[in-house]
Design an enzyme around this catalytic site. Structure first.
Site, short mmCIF file in Angstrom:
data_model
loop_
_atom_site.label_atom_id
_atom_site.label_comp_id
_atom_site.label_asym_id
_atom_site.label_seq_id
_atom_site.Cartn_x
_atom_site.Cartn_y
_atom_site.Cartn_z
N GLY A 122 7.39 -42.25 31.56
CA GLY A 122 7.15 -43.27 32.58
C GLY A 122 5.93 -44.10 32.22
N GLY A 188 -15.58 -22.42 21.03
CA GLY A 188 -15.74 -22.69 22.46
C GLY A 188 -15.61 -21.42 23.28
CB ILE A 192 -9.10 -22.18 27.33
CG1 ILE A 192 -8.53 -22.83 28.60
CG2 ILE A 192 -8.02 -22.06 26.25
CD1 ILE A 192 -8.01 -24.25 28.42
CD GLU A 211 -20.28 -22.64 24.13
OE1 GLU A 211 -19.06 -22.59 24.35
OE2 GLU A 211 -20.93 -23.71 24.23
CB VAL A 245 -17.73 -25.45 14.91
CG1 VAL A 245 -16.75 -25.74 13.77
CG2 VAL A 245 -17.68 -23.97 15.29
CB ALA A 276 -10.70 -23.00 23.09
N GLY A 278 -12.36 -27.67 25.08
CA GLY A 278 -12.16 -28.43 26.31
C GLY A 278 -10.90 -29.28 26.24
CG HIS A 451 -12.42 3.33 53.27
ND1 HIS A 451 -13.37 3.05 52.31
CD2 HIS A 451 -12.17 4.66 53.19
CE1 HIS A 451 -13.68 4.17 51.68
NE2 HIS A 451 -12.96 5.17 52.18
P1 FAD Z 1 -0.32 -31.11 33.35
O1 FAD Z 1 -0.05 -29.72 33.71
O2 FAD Z 1 -0.88 -31.40 32.00
O3 FAD Z 1 1.05 -31.90 33.57
C1 FAD Z 1 1.20 -33.24 33.26
C2 FAD Z 1 2.66 -33.51 32.97
O4 FAD Z 1 2.84 -34.90 32.88
C3 FAD Z 1 3.14 -32.93 31.65
O5 FAD Z 1 4.37 -32.28 31.84
C4 FAD Z 1 3.31 -34.15 30.75
O6 FAD Z 1 4.33 -33.99 29.78
C5 FAD Z 1 3.69 -35.21 31.77
N1 FAD Z 1 3.41 -36.59 31.37
C6 FAD Z 1 2.24 -37.10 30.92
N2 FAD Z 1 2.34 -38.43 30.73
C7 FAD Z 1 3.62 -38.76 31.06
C8 FAD Z 1 4.34 -39.97 31.08
N3 FAD Z 1 3.76 -41.13 30.75
N4 FAD Z 1 5.64 -39.95 31.46
C9 FAD Z 1 6.24 -38.79 31.84
N5 FAD Z 1 5.59 -37.61 31.84
C10 FAD Z 1 4.30 -37.59 31.48
N6 FAD Z 1 -5.76 -23.73 35.47
C11 FAD Z 1 -5.88 -22.87 36.50
O7 FAD Z 1 -6.10 -23.30 37.64
N7 FAD Z 1 -5.76 -21.51 36.31
C12 FAD Z 1 -5.54 -20.99 35.08
O8 FAD Z 1 -5.44 -19.77 34.94
C13 FAD Z 1 -5.42 -21.88 33.98
N8 FAD Z 1 -5.18 -21.40 32.74
C14 FAD Z 1 -5.02 -22.27 31.71
C15 FAD Z 1 -4.80 -21.76 30.44
C16 FAD Z 1 -4.63 -22.61 29.37
C17 FAD Z 1 -4.37 -22.04 28.00
C18 FAD Z 1 -4.67 -24.02 29.58
C19 FAD Z 1 -4.47 -24.96 28.44
C20 FAD Z 1 -4.91 -24.54 30.83
C21 FAD Z 1 -5.10 -23.67 31.92
N9 FAD Z 1 -5.36 -24.15 33.20
C22 FAD Z 1 -5.53 -23.28 34.23
C23 FAD Z 1 -5.48 -25.59 33.49
C24 FAD Z 1 -4.18 -26.12 34.10
O9 FAD Z 1 -3.13 -25.88 33.22
C25 FAD Z 1 -4.32 -27.60 34.41
O10 FAD Z 1 -5.44 -27.82 35.24
C26 FAD Z 1 -3.07 -28.12 35.11
O11 FAD Z 1 -1.93 -27.94 34.30
C27 FAD Z 1 -3.23 -29.60 35.47
O12 FAD Z 1 -2.08 -30.07 36.07
P2 FAD Z 1 -1.59 -31.58 35.92
O13 FAD Z 1 -0.31 -31.66 36.67
O14 FAD Z 1 -2.69 -32.48 36.30
O15 FAD Z 1 -1.33 -31.80 34.37
P1 AMP Z 2 -14.47 -25.66 28.41
O1 AMP Z 2 -14.82 -27.12 28.46
O2 AMP Z 2 -14.91 -24.86 29.59
O3 AMP Z 2 -13.06 -25.41 28.02
O4 AMP Z 2 -15.35 -25.05 27.22
C1 AMP Z 2 -15.39 -25.59 25.94
C2 AMP Z 2 -16.63 -25.03 25.25
O5 AMP Z 2 -16.62 -25.44 23.88
C3 AMP Z 2 -17.95 -25.53 25.85
O6 AMP Z 2 -18.72 -24.44 26.27
C4 AMP Z 2 -18.60 -26.30 24.70
O7 AMP Z 2 -20.02 -26.15 24.67
C5 AMP Z 2 -17.97 -25.67 23.45
N1 AMP Z 2 -17.97 -26.55 22.28
C6 AMP Z 2 -17.66 -27.86 22.22
N2 AMP Z 2 -17.78 -28.34 20.95
C7 AMP Z 2 -18.18 -27.29 20.17
C8 AMP Z 2 -18.49 -27.12 18.76
N3 AMP Z 2 -18.39 -28.13 17.90
N4 AMP Z 2 -18.87 -25.90 18.32
C9 AMP Z 2 -18.95 -24.84 19.19
N5 AMP Z 2 -18.69 -24.95 20.51
C10 AMP Z 2 -18.31 -26.14 21.01
#
Ligand code: FAD
Ligand code: AMP
Length: 475
Positions: A122, A188, A192, A211, A245, A276, A278, A451
């Protein structure tokens, strides 16, 4: 498929799909467009969270923790096991099944609510029109009274250590390893990095987490962060702080990572490297020129407190806008916008968004850290209750960590709750509710907790804030 809707949602992750469902519940005609494709090319709703984030990571955290406990803890319970082996393929298959059930569930929810699901890309055009590109490349124009942008986020890449999908991977790649890496590097020590590092450590990898910051979990209460670091190091997660890094190169099957700390430059050799560092907002090809929607300097779609972009009828929610990148924050924003569109009252209380890290022990908090309260100058009191003093935690062989409650000295309002210990992510819900209702520590003190439960630790921490804890020594 109609061409005109009351609401079009672009993105079907935890921000977009709840927005679509709530808008339909409000009697509006709704389409939700999502372009997500899994590795095998199949489309799926649910976004990062269901396909590559929250759900698959929690599935592997659960499985790997069971494996680890079977080795390290079961004997203490008097359960002797021998010949225990890891079947990683089966573990990954279970994870994939959970993801599939979860994403299929969204299709069922859409059907029940009357949301039109559309797979494709979209792109917002001026005038609340949306250009839809379907997987076969065909383009069509749709229009809506309201458009909700929910395009999410993508992993940030380190330019000097680009993803190659094999040796240097993002979090999605690290959830899909088909063998346990002997040596795993993680850049990081954020949420994650810690969760993924924990999964592979428990399954046998030697894990080094690099980190850049000197402080561990800088965003958390530092008493909690110190306790967490102690536990993680005991688990032999090699967490190196102040280690920035600067690059990584793949040579054969080895990744050579270069990092600098106070002592100088170092090289680390690993078999796999997870970056990882961010996530960044994802808005690729989302906005045609002249839509009027603005991005800020970090690439987030600019919105006000109620997720209005400033363009009439165009809203943005979830990871693509400011605030913590969390699924529950995304969901609440999506639901809020769907209600605002329907003319209902709605708001998100950004002060009560809980954070959870699903490591062992688990970590969870809500509200202000002690450092933040101190900086605010408001006099405060602190109550801490160790899980060592919890009968239930001891029975579970999980008596690590504590609950820390911070309340104002003047009116006793609870300002923050910080938990490290068993089921912290579940226990924090009570604290979130307490903050939502502006509860005092006395309110929690007077609330009866069953409890023996872990939740008694929160009750006792509230009592400890007034030096009236019963089950631990008041200090
Ligand atoms: P997303 O989940 O990224 O969804 C966006 C969707 O939009 C995607 O399906 C994408 O394909 C679609 N899209 C984008 N642009 C377009 C377009 N132009 N047209 C059509 N479709 C499109 N959060 C927690 O709260 N708890 C957790 O335990 C947690 N664990 C995580 C672990 C990992 C490894 C990672 C990577 C993230 C984790 N998160 C967690 C973060 C969480 O996944 C995100 O905060 C959340 O998914 C955000 O939701 P969103 O809908 O904003 O975006
Ligand atoms: P988050 O944003 O919570 O997922 O965490 C990402 C982490 O990666 C942060 O704590 C950052 O300080 C760390 N980070 C970002 N860039 C680097 C780098 N070049 N080397 C090591 N750690 C990093």
């Amino acid at each position: 498929m109609a061409d005109s809707y009351d609401v079009i949602v672009i993105g079907g992750g935890p921000a977009g799909y709840p927005a679509a469902i709530r808008a339909a519940q409000n009697g509006l005609s709704v389409a939700c467009i999502d372009e997500w494709k899994n590795r095998d090319g199949t489309p799926a709703f649910g976004g990062t969270c269901l396909n590559a984030g929250c759900i698959p990571s929690k599935a592997l955290l659960e499985s790997s923790e069971l494996f680890h406990r079977l080795h390290s803890e079961f004997a203490v319970h008097g359960i002797k096991a021998s010949g225990v082996t890891l079947d990683l393929a089966a573990m990954q298959k279970r994870k994939a099944g959970i993801v599939k059930k979860s994403t299929d569930g969204i299709n069922a929810l859409f059907k029940a609510a009357g949301v039109t699901p559309i797979h494709g890309h979209g792109r917002l055009l001026p005038g609340r029109r949306v250009e839809l590109t379907t997987p076969d490349g065909a383009k069509r124009e749709l229009s809506a009274k309201n458009v909700i942008l929910a395009s999410g986020s993508a992993p940030a890449e380190l330019r000097s250590a680009p993803f190659d999908g094999k040796h240097i991977v993002d979090s999605w790649g690290a959830l899909d390893f088909d063998a346990v890496p002997k040596r795993l590097g993680v850049i990081g020590a954020g949420v994650i990095g810690l969760e993924l590092g924990s999964v592979w450590r428990r399954l046998g990898s030697q894990v080094v987490i690099l980190e850049a910051l000197d402080d561990f979990l800088a965003m958390a209460d530092q008493q909690l962060a110190k306790e967490a670091l102690r536990h993680f190091r005991k688990q032999e997660l090699d967490i190196r702080l102040g280690a920035r890094v600067s690059g990584a190169v793949v040579s054969g099957d080895v990744v050579k990572v270069t990092y600098t700390d106070a002592k100088g430059e170092h090289t680390l050799e690993v078999d796999k490297l997870v970056v990882a560092i961010g996530r960044r907002p994802y808005t690729k090809d989302l906005l045609a020129p002249d839509t009027g929607v603005q991005l800020d300097e970090r690439g987030f779609i600019q919105v006000d407190e109620q997720c209005r972009t400033g363009v009439d009828g165009v809203w943005a929610v979830g990871d693509c806008v400011r605030g913590p990148m969390l699924a529950h924050k995304a969901k609440e924003e999506g639901v809020m916008v769907a209600d605002l569109i329907a003319g209902r009252f709605a708001e998100v209380n950004y002060k009560t968004i809980p954070s959870v890290i699903y490591t062992a022990p688990e970590i969870a908090w809500v509200g202000l850290t002690e450092e933040q309260v101190k900086a605010s100058g408001r006099p405060y009191k602190v109550g801490v209750f160790p899980f060592l003093a919890s009968g239930r935690a001891r029975a579970m062989e999980q008596a690590q960590g504590f609950v820390k409650l911070i309340a104002a000295q003047d009116d006793d309002e609870i300002l923050g709750v910080h938990i490290i210990g068993p089921m912290a992510g579940e226990l924090i819900a009570e604290a979130v509710l307490a903050l939502e209702y502006s509860a005092s520590s006395e309110d929690l003190q007077r609330t009866i907790h069953a409890h023996p439960t872990l939740s008694e630790a929160l009750h006792e921490a509230a009592l400890a804030a007034d030096k009236r804890a019963i089950d631990s020594i008041n200090r």
